[in-house]
Design an enzyme around this catalytic site. Structure first.
Site, PDB file in Angstrom:
ATOM      1  N   SER A 175       4.865 -45.357  34.713  1.00 41.11           N
ATOM      2  CA  SER A 175       5.314 -46.482  33.884  1.00 41.11           C
ATOM      3  C   SER A 175       5.082 -47.815  34.613  1.00 41.11           C
ATOM      4  O   SER A 175       5.010 -47.855  35.852  1.00 41.11           O
ATOM      5  CB  SER A 175       6.796 -46.310  33.555  1.00 41.11           C
ATOM      6  OG  SER A 175       7.526 -46.256  34.758  1.00 41.11           O
ATOM      7  N   LYS A 193       2.297 -36.115  45.052  1.00 39.73           N
ATOM      8  CA  LYS A 193       3.718 -36.105  44.671  1.00 39.73           C
ATOM      9  C   LYS A 193       3.735 -36.092  43.147  1.00 39.73           C
ATOM     10  O   LYS A 193       3.684 -37.127  42.500  1.00 39.73           O
ATOM     11  CB  LYS A 193       4.402 -37.359  45.240  1.00 39.73           C
ATOM     12  CG  LYS A 193       5.887 -37.254  45.503  1.00 39.73           C
ATOM     13  CD  LYS A 193       6.724 -36.861  44.307  1.00 39.73           C
ATOM     14  CE  LYS A 193       6.930 -37.968  43.304  1.00 39.73           C
ATOM     15  NZ  LYS A 193       7.530 -37.464  42.031  1.00 39.73           N
ATOM     16  N   GLU A 236       8.497 -34.683  38.855  1.00 44.18           N
ATOM     17  CA  GLU A 236       9.504 -33.639  39.077  1.00 44.18           C
ATOM     18  C   GLU A 236       9.852 -32.905  37.774  1.00 44.18           C
ATOM     19  O   GLU A 236      10.574 -31.918  37.782  1.00 44.18           O
ATOM     20  CB  GLU A 236      10.760 -34.222  39.750  1.00 44.18           C
ATOM     21  CG  GLU A 236      11.450 -35.361  39.032  1.00 44.18           C
ATOM     22  CD  GLU A 236      10.850 -36.745  39.322  1.00 44.18           C
ATOM     23  OE1 GLU A 236       9.613 -36.881  39.314  1.00 44.18           O
ATOM     24  OE2 GLU A 236      11.640 -37.685  39.515  1.00 44.18           O
ATOM     25  N   PHE A 241       4.674 -37.373  34.257  1.00 44.44           N
ATOM     26  CA  PHE A 241       4.937 -36.060  33.645  1.00 44.44           C
ATOM     27  C   PHE A 241       3.924 -35.707  32.566  1.00 44.44           C
ATOM     28  O   PHE A 241       3.726 -34.538  32.252  1.00 44.44           O
ATOM     29  CB  PHE A 241       6.363 -36.027  33.063  1.00 44.44           C
ATOM     30  CG  PHE A 241       6.495 -36.716  31.728  1.00 44.44           C
ATOM     31  CD1 PHE A 241       6.121 -36.065  30.554  1.00 44.44           C
ATOM     32  CD2 PHE A 241       6.966 -38.026  31.627  1.00 44.44           C
ATOM     33  CE1 PHE A 241       6.227 -36.704  29.317  1.00 44.44           C
ATOM     34  CE2 PHE A 241       7.063 -38.670  30.405  1.00 44.44           C
ATOM     35  CZ  PHE A 241       6.688 -37.998  29.243  1.00 44.44           C
ATOM     36  N   CYS A 257      -0.897 -41.973  27.573  1.00 47.52           N
ATOM     37  CA  CYS A 257      -1.069 -43.407  27.847  1.00 47.52           C
ATOM     38  C   CYS A 257      -2.185 -43.987  26.998  1.00 47.52           C
ATOM     39  O   CYS A 257      -2.318 -45.198  26.887  1.00 47.52           O
ATOM     40  CB  CYS A 257      -1.367 -43.637  29.318  1.00 47.52           C
ATOM     41  SG  CYS A 257      -2.950 -42.961  29.777  1.00 47.52           S
ATOM     42  N   GLU A 274       6.732 -49.962  25.085  1.00 47.79           N
ATOM     43  CA  GLU A 274       6.123 -48.629  24.971  1.00 47.79           C
ATOM     44  C   GLU A 274       7.206 -47.619  24.586  1.00 47.79           C
ATOM     45  O   GLU A 274       8.234 -47.518  25.266  1.00 47.79           O
ATOM     46  CB  GLU A 274       5.513 -48.240  26.323  1.00 47.79           C
ATOM     47  CG  GLU A 274       4.790 -46.909  26.284  1.00 47.79           C
ATOM     48  CD  GLU A 274       4.242 -46.490  27.658  1.00 47.79           C
ATOM     49  OE1 GLU A 274       4.971 -46.617  28.660  1.00 47.79           O
ATOM     50  OE2 GLU A 274       3.091 -46.031  27.712  1.00 47.79           O
TER      51      GLU A 274
HETATM   52  P1  NAD Z   1       7.466 -42.731  35.743  1.00 50.29           P
HETATM   53  O1  NAD Z   1       7.035 -44.093  36.129  1.00 50.29           O
HETATM   54  O2  NAD Z   1       8.885 -42.507  35.398  1.00 50.29           O
HETATM   55  O3  NAD Z   1       7.137 -41.687  36.926  1.00 50.29           O
HETATM   56  C1  NAD Z   1       5.856 -41.624  37.515  1.00 50.29           C
HETATM   57  C2  NAD Z   1       6.002 -41.145  38.950  1.00 50.29           C
HETATM   58  O4  NAD Z   1       6.772 -42.101  39.687  1.00 50.29           O
HETATM   59  C3  NAD Z   1       6.725 -39.801  39.073  1.00 50.29           C
HETATM   60  O5  NAD Z   1       6.073 -39.029  40.049  1.00 50.29           O
HETATM   61  C4  NAD Z   1       8.126 -40.203  39.508  1.00 50.29           C
HETATM   62  O6  NAD Z   1       8.747 -39.223  40.328  1.00 50.29           O
HETATM   63  C5  NAD Z   1       7.893 -41.476  40.303  1.00 50.29           C
HETATM   64  N1  NAD Z   1       9.027 -42.417  40.224  1.00 50.29           N
HETATM   65  C6  NAD Z   1       9.882 -42.575  39.174  1.00 50.29           C
HETATM   66  N2  NAD Z   1      10.791 -43.528  39.462  1.00 50.29           N
HETATM   67  C7  NAD Z   1      10.509 -43.986  40.701  1.00 50.29           C
HETATM   68  C8  NAD Z   1      11.085 -44.987  41.533  1.00 50.29           C
HETATM   69  N3  NAD Z   1      12.144 -45.710  41.158  1.00 50.29           N
HETATM   70  N4  NAD Z   1      10.540 -45.213  42.744  1.00 50.29           N
HETATM   71  C9  NAD Z   1       9.462 -44.496  43.157  1.00 50.29           C
HETATM   72  N5  NAD Z   1       8.882 -43.535  42.407  1.00 50.29           N
HETATM   73  C10 NAD Z   1       9.378 -43.280  41.187  1.00 50.29           C
HETATM   74  O7  NAD Z   1       6.495 -42.263  34.548  1.00 50.29           O
HETATM   75  P2  NAD Z   1       6.609 -40.953  33.654  1.00 50.29           P
HETATM   76  O8  NAD Z   1       7.753 -41.113  32.721  1.00 50.29           O
HETATM   77  O9  NAD Z   1       6.526 -39.743  34.497  1.00 50.29           O
HETATM   78  O10 NAD Z   1       5.226 -41.053  32.846  1.00 50.29           O
HETATM   79  C11 NAD Z   1       5.058 -41.781  31.660  1.00 50.29           C
HETATM   80  C12 NAD Z   1       4.456 -43.143  31.927  1.00 50.29           C
HETATM   81  O11 NAD Z   1       3.194 -43.003  32.578  1.00 50.29           O
HETATM   82  C13 NAD Z   1       4.167 -43.911  30.644  1.00 50.29           C
HETATM   83  O12 NAD Z   1       4.551 -45.243  30.827  1.00 50.29           O
HETATM   84  C14 NAD Z   1       2.649 -43.802  30.492  1.00 50.29           C
HETATM   85  O13 NAD Z   1       2.048 -44.842  29.764  1.00 50.29           O
HETATM   86  C15 NAD Z   1       2.228 -43.829  31.921  1.00 50.29           C
HETATM   87  N6  NAD Z   1       0.883 -43.287  32.094  1.00 50.29           N
HETATM   88  C16 NAD Z   1      -0.117 -44.163  32.356  1.00 50.29           C
HETATM   89  C17 NAD Z   1      -1.413 -43.709  32.490  1.00 50.29           C
HETATM   90  C18 NAD Z   1      -2.529 -44.667  32.778  1.00 50.29           C
HETATM   91  O14 NAD Z   1      -3.594 -44.234  33.194  1.00 50.29           O
HETATM   92  N7  NAD Z   1      -2.353 -45.956  32.606  1.00 50.29           N
HETATM   93  C19 NAD Z   1      -1.683 -42.331  32.374  1.00 50.29           C
HETATM   94  C20 NAD Z   1      -0.617 -41.462  32.123  1.00 50.29           C
HETATM   95  C21 NAD Z   1       0.673 -41.958  31.979  1.00 50.29           C
END
Ligand code: NAD
Length: 508
Positions: free
Chosen positions: A236, A183, A186, A159, A291, A393
């Site tokens: 994450s 994808k 959401e 997000f 991040c 985090e």
């Molecule tokens: P998230 O892991 O909750 O979601 C990321 C994606 O995974 C979304 O599209 C979501 O729909 C999908 N997803 C969520 N749960 C899932 C599941 N159980 N099975 C399959 N798909 C699933 O992350 P978020 O809250 O949207 O974003 C924040 C996180 O992203 C933080 O931890 C941040 O550090 C990380 N991030 C990392 C980088 C990097 O380059 N390392 C860059 C940006 C953000």
């Protein structure tokens, strides 16, 4: 309450963008989209079923052969036009990011700009795809290599960067000749949908970029369908690990970026005002939902620690927190109420764990937007490495100060942390800076630079639990990730046919 139960005419509905067209969701399942400044529901987004995901994959699969056979120059021209269209539509894209994510307009613009830079890099694809050639490696024999696209690639994004992170992925994949299914998160899907419309307008044929909204159902289908060749994930760490394991076992190429806890080491010789200014943007910009945000400051020596707290506390108290659409705001709200409450509970936890809460933003109320998902900036001193607020985090505007007695102790903190995304050191001593950069166990290092996000022609990726897989985002690594190499050994020689040779072929 379900989103549908309180749907008013102002609430927009988002489906998918498949085969160059908007398609309504058919699963009957929806996610809620909020305006975090107002704390109001503004939309509902379809969550794709397995069969809708398979239909998106089928579209991308059908579009692949023609697109792969389109010349690299033609693909580059689409990227040039896409770049112009993003620039032309910048205001609208910024508004979409700011109103669904909550980051302030200047930050929204900067994040789109960083994505746009990857599009600019992708404009050079004819040069980037050039192979290698070795002339006359044997009599009448040459060897050459070429990079070919993989097929259907998928990107699953978080997000916090609804424009930039998708643009780390699809411009590179598509310029390389692949077709793509994005994808997005959401929580803020409108900007990615608009980007797909603009790429179509730029001349990418229908089916080359598809945006499929959804949750785990869509993701699991993308990770297991044999037509998907490669998966790029950013999110994450627990989900990054799961995506890496599942897609790898299903034979796909995977790059999977996870969470972070980025440290900034402050040496006694650093100018404390410059450090404080740098830390304000790095820790509280985008409300800490980056991040590459700095969430841990490590002053070296008692005096540096005291000076740092003295410089930071008034600045954190003076943060201008307001609507993401107000140009005067330095920090907006968090993305959802659930996330705001989670960040708040981490601050409660820090107090219970015995850290000293120098600035407490928990009770902050934004007068014009009392229902918004706001929290004030928080500053902890005397955090130690055993506390959960240090280990985990938080992803909010909460900075922890962990004091170190000397350089080695400071270096050991990022080194021993489970995450290894970004790290920074502030010092005037070149020896110390060089030693730090060489030794530290993180993927991206800043020297007097608080958020060392590499430019598009370099490459982005962390170490340890911040990344699974071994090829980074964009830059030359992006080209390698989205192509596979083929090596051809060719003999063109007139005259006598060579005799059978049963030994190992050698170059003569
Ligand atoms: P998230 O892991 O909750 O979601 C990321 C994606 O995974 C979304 O599209 C979501 O729909 C999908 N997803 C969520 N749960 C899932 C599941 N159980 N099975 C399959 N798909 C699933 O992350 P978020 O809250 O949207 O974003 C924040 C996180 O992203 C933080 O931890 C941040 O550090 C990380 N991030 C990392 C980088 C990097 O380059 N390392 C860059 C940006 C953000």
């Amino acid at each position: 309450m379900n989103a549908g139960d309180r749907l008013d005419p102002q609430i927009k509905e988002l489906g998918h963008f498949i085969g160059g067209k908007h398609v309504n969701g058919a699963s009957g399942r929806f996610g809620e989209v909020f305006n975090p400044t107002a704390g109001r529901l503004t939309g509902r987004v379809a969550l794709a079923s397995k069969s809708e995901t398979e239909s998106a994959i089928a579209n991308a699969h059908a579009a692949f052969p023609d697109w792969a056979n389109t010349s690299p120059q033609t693909r580059a021209r689409v990227m040039f036009r896409f770049k112009e269209l993003i620039e032309k539509n910048m205001e609208q894209l910024m508004m979409l990011v700011a109103s669904e994510h909550g980051k302030v307009l200047s930050d929204a613009k900067g994040s789109i700009q960083r994505g746009l830079e990857v599009v600019e890099f992708a404009c050079g694809i004819p040069h980037l795809l050039k192979g290698e050639f070795s002339d006359s490696i044997a009599s009448g024999m040459d060897v050459y290599s070429m990079r070919q696209p993989l097929g259907v690639c998928a990107g699953i994004t978080p997000f916090n960067f609804p424009a930039m992170v998708p643009m780390w992925m699809f411009p590179m994949a598509i310029a390389c000749g692949n077709t793509f299914i994005l994808k997005p998160s959401e929580k803020d899907p409108s900007c990615p949908m608009r980007l797909a419309e603009l790429l179509l307008e730029a001349g990418a044929p229908p089916g080359v970029l598809n945006v499929l909204n959804g949750d785990k159902v869509a993701v699991d289908t993308l990770l297991t369908d044999p037509r998907v060749q490669a998966v790029s994930f950013v999110g994450s760490t627990p989900i990054a690990r799961y995506v890496f394991a599942t897609a790898s076992v299903n034979g796909k190429r995977v790059q999977s970026m996870g969470g972070a806890k980025n440290h900034m080491v402050v040496m006694p010789d650093a100018d404390i005002d410059s450090v404080a200014e740098a830390l304000m943007g790095a820790a509280y910009g985008s409300a800490g939902e980056r991040c590459m945000a700095i969430s841990v400051a490590v002053p070296v020596g008692e005096k540096t620690g005291n000076n740092l707290i003295e410089a930071m506390a008034p600045r954190v108290r003076a943060l201008k927190i307001g609507s993401s659409l107000d140009n005067a705001s330095e920090m907006g709200p968090l993305v959802t109420q659930v996330h705001r409450d989670k960040v708040k509970s981490y601050v409660d936890l820090g107090v219970k764990e015995g850290a000293s809460l120098v600035v407490d933003g928990r009770e902050f109320r934004q007068q014009d937007n009392p229902g918004g998902f706001f929290i004030g900036g928080c500053l902890f001193d005397k955090v130690n490495r055993d506390m959960r607020i240090y280990k985990e985090e938080i992803f909010g505007p909460v900075l922890s100060v962990v004091r170190a007695r000397n350089f080695d102790e400071a270096l050991s903190l990022p080194d021993q942390h489970e995450y290894g995304n970004g790290v920074a050191i502030f010092t005037r001593n070149g020896d110390v800076a060089r030693n730090f950069a060489n030794k530290v166990q993180c993927g991206m290092v800043g020297i007097n630079v608080p958020i060392p996000v590499p430019l598009s022609f370099h490459t982005f990726g962390g170490w340890k639990n911040s990344m699974f897989g071994d090829m980074n985002q964009h830059g030359p690594e992006g080209v390698r990730f989205y192509t596979r190499i083929k090596t051809i050994t060719a003999r063109w020689r007139e005259g006598v046919a060579p005799k059978a040779d049963f030994g190992m072929p050698l170059s003569r």
